[in-house]
Design a protein around this motif. Structure first.
Motif, mmCIF file in Angstrom:
data_model
loop_
_atom_site.group_PDB
_atom_site.id
_atom_site.type_symbol
_atom_site.label_atom_id
_atom_site.label_comp_id
_atom_site.label_asym_id
_atom_site.label_seq_id
_atom_site.Cartn_x
_atom_site.Cartn_y
_atom_site.Cartn_z
ATOM 1 N N VAL A 27 25.367 18.640 10.403
ATOM 2 C CA VAL A 27 24.751 19.727 11.192
ATOM 3 C C VAL A 27 23.761 19.365 11.751
ATOM 4 C CG1 VAL A 27 23.103 20.596 9.568
ATOM 5 C CG2 VAL A 27 24.348 22.094 11.031
ATOM 6 N N SER A 28 23.000 18.291 11.454
ATOM 7 C CA SER A 28 21.852 17.685 12.176
ATOM 8 C C SER A 28 22.202 17.313 13.525
ATOM 9 C CB SER A 28 21.035 16.454 11.186
ATOM 10 O OG SER A 28 22.158 15.338 11.440
ATOM 11 N N GLN A 78 22.624 21.342 15.296
ATOM 12 C CA GLN A 78 21.897 22.626 14.923
ATOM 13 C C GLN A 78 21.065 23.116 16.064
ATOM 14 O OE1 GLN A 78 22.413 24.418 11.701
ATOM 15 N NE2 GLN A 78 21.269 25.848 13.072
ATOM 16 N N ASP A 95 20.634 26.780 17.375
ATOM 17 C CA ASP A 95 19.350 27.725 17.251
ATOM 18 C C ASP A 95 19.034 28.214 18.781
ATOM 19 O OD1 ASP A 95 19.200 27.105 14.482
ATOM 20 O OD2 ASP A 95 17.839 25.255 14.810
ATOM 21 N N THR A 110 25.457 28.604 11.374
ATOM 22 C CA THR A 110 26.245 27.409 10.787
ATOM 23 C C THR A 110 26.223 27.865 9.150
ATOM 24 O OG1 THR A 110 24.136 26.163 10.544
ATOM 25 C CG2 THR A 110 25.639 25.648 12.272
#
Ligand code: UDP
Length: 496
Positions: A45-46, A49, A53, A64
């Motif tokens: 996810v990093s 993300q 956002d 997510t």
């Protein structure tokens, strides 16, 4: 009253070439009013993300949903959850096993999230059954060209390569509107030799036939013959909604955020490559990249370095950090130093902000391993290519680029081989590289024509995602169709 808003769950496969376009697609659905959930793991996810956002802050309904990667169970260090982190066959096996083990967690989430539809990567054939159990459509996400899907389909069905005297004999791919030849050696290993992978891939293609339909990151103007073939002869309901990367990432910040490169490169480096490109004339720089997975052994790197240097043209070359460590006795560091002095070449270590480089006016061509995303991204920037396929369906894409679209030069790779099983022998010699670079970056008629065709396709790529364009309309039509399905389902429940 039940909400009319579509609730869609996306399940990307953790490798950049599949994950990046699926995240872009999920974001497009959210931008067009759907409530979107993306299932992924903590380490993955990093890389995206930030983009989610920012879409959420802009008012889109997107989030997510994280699941736990079984690192300890498969014997992997924490944080290794993506195919691109696999440095050996053994490690790749462990990552794949870990992904496989996520199935139970995912099935539970599918039930809990109560989606109206799931969009899952082609690598998750089992999700067809999940969708059937829940009584909802599964959309198959195909992240490569229509051409590759068609070529693979007809070779699987007709097996034109079987019975040839040698692996290097040519056969014509049956069933296609163009006459395209290749050799058995250029087919992926799972097609040449029966193995566990053969069963897996067969299951994957069958699951496409049993799905509600396929979302394709391509566009009508690019491959209309093959889009049609897929729909008619292969009988697949398809929606071409690409290029999703250009559509979902319209400004520079998004392009960066979407690719997680801010975490990997520091700002200083970024300024440096940009300054370097800014100092070069328009269309003068060749961008060289083998995608997110391929790791080249030392001898291959040496041939590439000599080929680029001897060509005399400006270049930016992305070299994976792990490549650098492999027994080269500082060869690449020396090379980098020499290129800095002559100001001819720039090396980006590990991960490049590819979209930004391709869109830069100084960039005039690309050496690509023929990963579909890289092809679409360079095409979107109107760039011609040197085709250097390595593994998987990249050899079909090479044929599309060089023989059908005629926007690229083949470097002449003879064998399809997973990078992790490369020997130390060089597969392409520096002289071949020089030859291809001279054709592509030179001022000959061939180069001019390829450049012009690439530019025209780039313009078409930009138009197709604008309101009224084919890809734009296809996405809207798909969303409308899913909404009608939801409505009729709700009505049927009421009448019961
Ligand atoms: N990519 C990138 N920087 C890199 C290498 C790759 O941004 O240094 C991105 C590239 O823009 C593309 C994806 O990673 O979106 C790679 O996908 P592709 O289908 O081209 O090849 P694969 O990595 O799957 O072989």
């Amino acid at each position: 009253m039940e909400s009319q808003q579509l609730n869609i769950v996306f399940l990307p496969y953790p490798t950049p070439g599949h994950m990046i376009p699926m995240i872009d697609t999920a974001r497009l659905f959210a931008k067009h009013g759907a409530n979107v959930t993306i299932i992924t793991t903590h380490a993955n996810v990093s890389s995206f993300q930030k983009a989610i956002d920012s879409d959420f802050s802009a008012g889109h309904s997107i989030k997510t949903q994280l699941i736990q990667f079984p690192s300890a169970q498969v014997g992997l260090p924490d944080g290794v959850e993506n195919i691109k982190d696999g440095t050996s066959l053994e490690m790749l096996g462990k990552i794949t096993r870990g992904i496989w083990m996520l199935q139970d967690q995912i099935e539970i989430l599918f039930q809990d999230l109560e989606p109206d539809c799931i969009v899952t990567d082609m690598m998750y054939p089992w999700t067809v059954q999940c969708a059937a159990k829940l009584g909802i459509p599964r959309l198959h996400f195909y992240s490569s060209s229509y051409f590759s899907n068609c070529a693979c389909h007809f070779i699987r069905k007709c097996k034109p390569h079987e019975g040839l005297v040698s692996d290097t004999n040519k056969f014509t791919i049956p069933g296609l509107p163009h006459s395209i030849q290749m050799t058995t050696l250029q087919l992926p290993d799972w097609m040449r030799n029966k193995s566990f992978a053969t069963g897996y891939f067969e299951e994957m293609f069958e699951s496409e036939e049993r799905s509600y339909g396929t979302i394709c990151n391509s566009f009508h103007e690019l491959e209309s013959d093959y889009e049609k073939l897929c729909k008619t002869i292969m009988g697949i309901k398809c929606w071409s909604i690409g290029p999703v990367s250009a559509w979902a990432n319209k400004d520079d910040d998004e392009k960066k955020a979407n690719r997680g490169h801010m975490e990997i490169n520091n700002i200083g480096n970024e300024q440096e490559w940009l300054n370097w490109l800014n100092s070069k004339p328009n269309d003068s720089v060749l961008y060289v990249s083998f995608g997110s997975l391929t790791r080249l052994p030392h001898l291959h790197l040496v041939e590439i370095a000599h080929g680029l240097e001897n060509s005399g043209h400006n270049f930016i070359w992305v070299v994976r950090k792990k490549d650098r460590d492999e027994g080269g006795n500082g060869f690449l560091q020396e090379f980098e130093k020499r290129m800095k002095e002559s100001d001819k070449g720039y090396i980006i270590w590990n991960w490049a902000p590819q979209l930004l480089i391709l869109d830069h006016p100084a960039t005039g061509g690309i050496v690509t391993h023929c990963g579909w995303n890289s092809i679409l991204e360079s095409l979107n920037a109107g760039l011609p290519m040197i085709a250097w396929p390595v593994f998987a369906e990249q050899f079909y894409n090479e044929k599309l680029v060089t023989e059908i679209l005629k926007i690229g030069v083949p470097v002449g790779v003879k064998e399809n081989k997973l990078w992790a099983s490369f020997g130390e022998e060089a597969i392409v010699r520096s002289e071949e590289i020089v030859k291809a670079v001279e054709i592509l970056m030179g001022s000959g008629q061939d180069s001019k024509e390829m450049r012009m065709r690439a530019k025209m396709l780039g313009d078409a790529a930009k138009r197709t995602i604008e309101e009224g364009g084919h890809s734009y309309n296809n996405l809207i039509q798909l969303i409308d169709e899913l909404k009608s399905l939801k409505k009729s389902k709700a009505l049927a429940v009421k009448e019961d």
